[in-house]
Design a protein around this motif. Structure first.
Motif, short mmCIF file in Angstrom:
data_model
loop_
_atom_site.label_atom_id
_atom_site.label_comp_id
_atom_site.label_asym_id
_atom_site.label_seq_id
_atom_site.Cartn_x
_atom_site.Cartn_y
_atom_site.Cartn_z
N LYS A 208 -46.95 22.46 10.51
CA LYS A 208 -47.64 22.01 11.72
C LYS A 208 -47.81 23.18 12.69
O LYS A 208 -48.86 23.32 13.33
CB LYS A 208 -46.87 20.88 12.39
CG LYS A 208 -47.63 20.19 13.52
CD LYS A 208 -46.89 18.94 14.00
CE LYS A 208 -47.75 18.13 14.96
NZ LYS A 208 -48.08 18.87 16.19
N TRP B 2 -50.64 25.34 11.54
CA TRP B 2 -51.91 24.68 11.84
C TRP B 2 -52.27 24.89 13.31
O TRP B 2 -53.42 25.22 13.64
CB TRP B 2 -51.78 23.20 11.52
CG TRP B 2 -53.00 22.39 11.86
CD1 TRP B 2 -53.29 21.79 13.04
CD2 TRP B 2 -54.10 22.10 10.99
NE1 TRP B 2 -54.49 21.15 12.97
CE2 TRP B 2 -55.01 21.32 11.73
CE3 TRP B 2 -54.39 22.42 9.67
CZ2 TRP B 2 -56.20 20.86 11.18
CZ3 TRP B 2 -55.56 21.95 9.13
CH2 TRP B 2 -56.46 21.19 9.87
N GLU B 3 -51.29 24.73 14.20
CA GLU B 3 -51.54 24.87 15.64
C GLU B 3 -51.88 26.31 16.02
O GLU B 3 -52.60 26.55 16.99
CB GLU B 3 -50.32 24.40 16.42
CG GLU B 3 -50.09 22.89 16.33
CD GLU B 3 -48.77 22.46 16.94
OE1 GLU B 3 -47.93 23.34 17.21
OE2 GLU B 3 -48.59 21.24 17.14
N PRO C 287 -57.45 17.46 8.54
CA PRO C 287 -57.50 16.93 9.91
C PRO C 287 -58.09 15.53 9.94
O PRO C 287 -59.02 15.21 9.19
CB PRO C 287 -58.42 17.93 10.62
CG PRO C 287 -59.29 18.48 9.54
CD PRO C 287 -58.44 18.51 8.30
N GLU C 288 -57.54 14.70 10.79
CA GLU C 288 -58.05 13.34 10.97
C GLU C 288 -58.17 13.06 12.46
O GLU C 288 -57.24 13.30 13.22
CB GLU C 288 -57.12 12.32 10.31
CG GLU C 288 -57.58 10.88 10.44
CD GLU C 288 -56.62 9.91 9.78
OE1 GLU C 288 -56.84 9.59 8.60
OE2 GLU C 288 -55.65 9.49 10.44
N THR D 147 -56.56 15.07 17.22
CA THR D 147 -56.55 15.40 15.79
C THR D 147 -55.12 15.42 15.30
O THR D 147 -54.23 15.96 15.98
CB THR D 147 -57.19 16.78 15.54
OG1 THR D 147 -58.52 16.78 16.05
CG2 THR D 147 -57.24 17.08 14.05
N ARG D 148 -54.88 14.82 14.17
CA ARG D 148 -53.56 14.91 13.56
C ARG D 148 -53.69 15.43 12.14
O ARG D 148 -54.75 15.32 11.51
CB ARG D 148 -52.86 13.56 13.57
CG ARG D 148 -53.51 12.47 12.75
CD ARG D 148 -52.65 11.20 12.79
NE ARG D 148 -53.26 10.12 12.00
CZ ARG D 148 -52.65 8.96 11.80
NH1 ARG D 148 -51.46 8.72 12.30
NH2 ARG D 148 -53.25 8.02 11.08
N CYS D 149 -52.61 16.01 11.63
CA CYS D 149 -52.59 16.61 10.30
C CYS D 149 -52.18 15.57 9.26
O CYS D 149 -51.15 14.91 9.42
CB CYS D 149 -51.61 17.78 10.25
SG CYS D 149 -51.97 19.08 11.43
#
Length: 489
Positions: A457, A460-461, A471-472, A479-481
């Motif tokens: 995470k 990703w950030e 991504p969703e 947005t969440r992973c």
């Protein structure tokens, strides 16, 4: 003997009308450049056939073998990927047992999947003081072969993506004492063994199959590669069968001419070009190490660290590798090869002129001075520190990551997508890796550990390119992973 590019040029300028593929018929339609269209042909009279060579490609591949010290060489136009797939498929039966570096390229894992192989991993050690893996050692190989005597082949990467070189000659002796073949993914070492001042290549060091990405470190077009074979431990007819399977049946003559051209340049002008490369690179590195107070560099070591991979270490400077990568691109128009959490990497080859060395030197000295003046920092949430570099995650030594399902089984299992923060304890259904270089952090069947989820995470950030995380968009437009895990049902 004239080059393949010259033969293509002469044919294109001749009077023979092309009642054959490709469909552009040597005309520059749309934005297709005329110089490319005029040289792009298929297997026609006088130009041989790569899959059934009788004259032209017999000669060209013999010249490649002579240059690298191999018994037989093959042109590849599907990159090193098809060479790795073919090599692993040829040396082991379905269900066989392979010993390979955990830092192998994803194509090696794809071969494991396709051939339903049992795989045992060699875990490289971190270089003391760095978040970078060293090369596999001879002792590690010998210990693994003693522990698991049914292993049928060994697959190593040398040089690694960061330029670490394994002791291939010693490893080859160990492997051959057991009567099994050694495959070396030397994709990043097509320049090795071609000039004084550079390490020997793995053909010269005794490996049975060696794969080179010609386009990575020699002046060739993307997607060009070579596969070399030596000794009697490899069934060459079987190897060629798999090359026919994994390589396109319509090989590009422009790409093959690009291989020929690169090898001609190395053979005819290599002493001058590699000498200039060596002097320019070492001169740049000498300036940087002497004058930079905060940025650090992985230094060349004879036979241990390749020349040309400028690994810029950023942790002591208080920056992430991605931050420095972004600064060099946006402020100095310098496009690096890759960025990781604690370092970034720039590649130099014989194709670089003095401008490349001058601009990199000036930019890094300027950035280092800005760091010293306190004018360059990276904002982080209070209490948050940089996570350990992704290479640590690839070590595979955490017990919680030991998968209960083989790669071949896991990749075919039913899967579902869940939030990354909920994935701890689940086996992954997909490869997870930073790209480049494409070395898996997780392989299908391995377990998401809680600490690993937090680190992924964080990557990703930071804006690192993490493959295997999706991504969703949430209901509040955030947005969440998401990750894919094996569905227990």
């Amino acid at each position: 003997m004239e080059s393949l590019f010259e033969q293509l040029r002469r044919y294109g300028e001749g009077q023979c009308y092309p009642y054959h593929m490709p469909g552009h018929k040597r005309n520059a339609l749309g934005d297709l450049p005329e110089e490319i269209a005029g040289r792009d042909i298929t297997e026609i009279e006088g130009f041989d056939n790569l899959h059934d060579p009788r004259d032209l490609f017999v000669r060209l591949q013999q010249e490649a073998a002579a240059l690298y010290g191999a018994e037989k060489s093959f042109y590849l136009v599907n990159g090193s990927t098809c060479g790795i797939l073919s090599a692993i498929s040829a040396v082991l039966p379905k269900g066989g047992h392979i010993l390979m570096s955990r830092g192998s390229h994803k194509s090696a894992y794809h071969a494991v999947y396709l051939r339903n192989l049992t795989v045992s991993y060699l875990y490289p050690e971190l270089i003391p003081g760095y978040d970078i893996f060293d090369a596999i050692t001879a002792g590690q190989v010998e210990e693994a072969l003693q522990r698991e005597p049914d292993i049928g082949a060994v697959f190593l990467v040398s040089p690694t993506y960061e330029g670490r070189i394994a002791p291939i000659e010693e490893i080859a002796r160990i492997v051959h004492r057991r009567g099994i073949p050694l495959i070396v993914d030397e994709a990043h070492g097509a320049h090795l063994g071609l000039a004084e001042g550079f390490a020997r290549n793995s053909c010269q060091a005794g490996a049975d199959i060696v794969i080179h990405s010609v386009h990575k470190t020699l002046p060739a077009m993307t997607q060009t590669a070579l596969l070399h074979v030596n000794g009697r431990l490899v069934d060459r007819e079987l190897l060629q069968r798999f090359l026919h399977i994994y390589q396109t049946s319509s090989p590009s003559y422009i790409l093959m001419a690009s291989i020929d051209n690169a090898l001609r340049v190395a053979a005819r002008n290599g002493e001058e070009l590699f000498g200039r490369f060596l002097a320019s690179y070492c001169g740049m590195l000498k300036q940087l190490t002497a004058r930079c107070r905060y940025l650090k560099f992985l230094l060349p070591e004879a036979g241990r660290q390749d020349i040309g991979k400028l690994v810029i270490l950023t942790r002591q400077a208080g920056l992430s590798g991605q931050k420095l990568y972004d600064i060099l691109l946006k402020e100095y128009q310098l496009q690096l090869e890759m960025a990781s959490e604690s370092f970034c990497l720039a590649m130099f080859t014989i194709g670089d002129g003095q401008e490349g060395y001058t601009r990199m030197t000036e930019a890094l000295l300027a950035v280092d001075a800005r760091i010293g003046a306190g004018a360059l920092t990276e904002e982080r949430p209070e209490g948050k520190t940089f996570p350990t570099d992704f290479s640590v995650l690839c070590s595979g030594k955490e017990d919680s990551r030991d998968g209960k399902v083989s790669l071949s089984q896991a990749w075919d299992c039913p899967a579902r997508q869940i939030p990354l923060e909920q994935a701890a304890g689940y086996p992954t259904a997909e490869f997870v890796n930073l790209y480049p270089p494409g070395v898996p952090i997780l392989v299908p069947g391995e377990i998401f550990a809680e600490e690993l989820c937090r680190k992924l995470k964080a990557f990703w950030e930071q804006g690192l390119h993490v493959q295997g995380i999706f991504p969703e968009v949430t209901q509040d437009n955030g947005t969440r992973c998401m990750v894919r895990v094996i569905d227990p049902q």
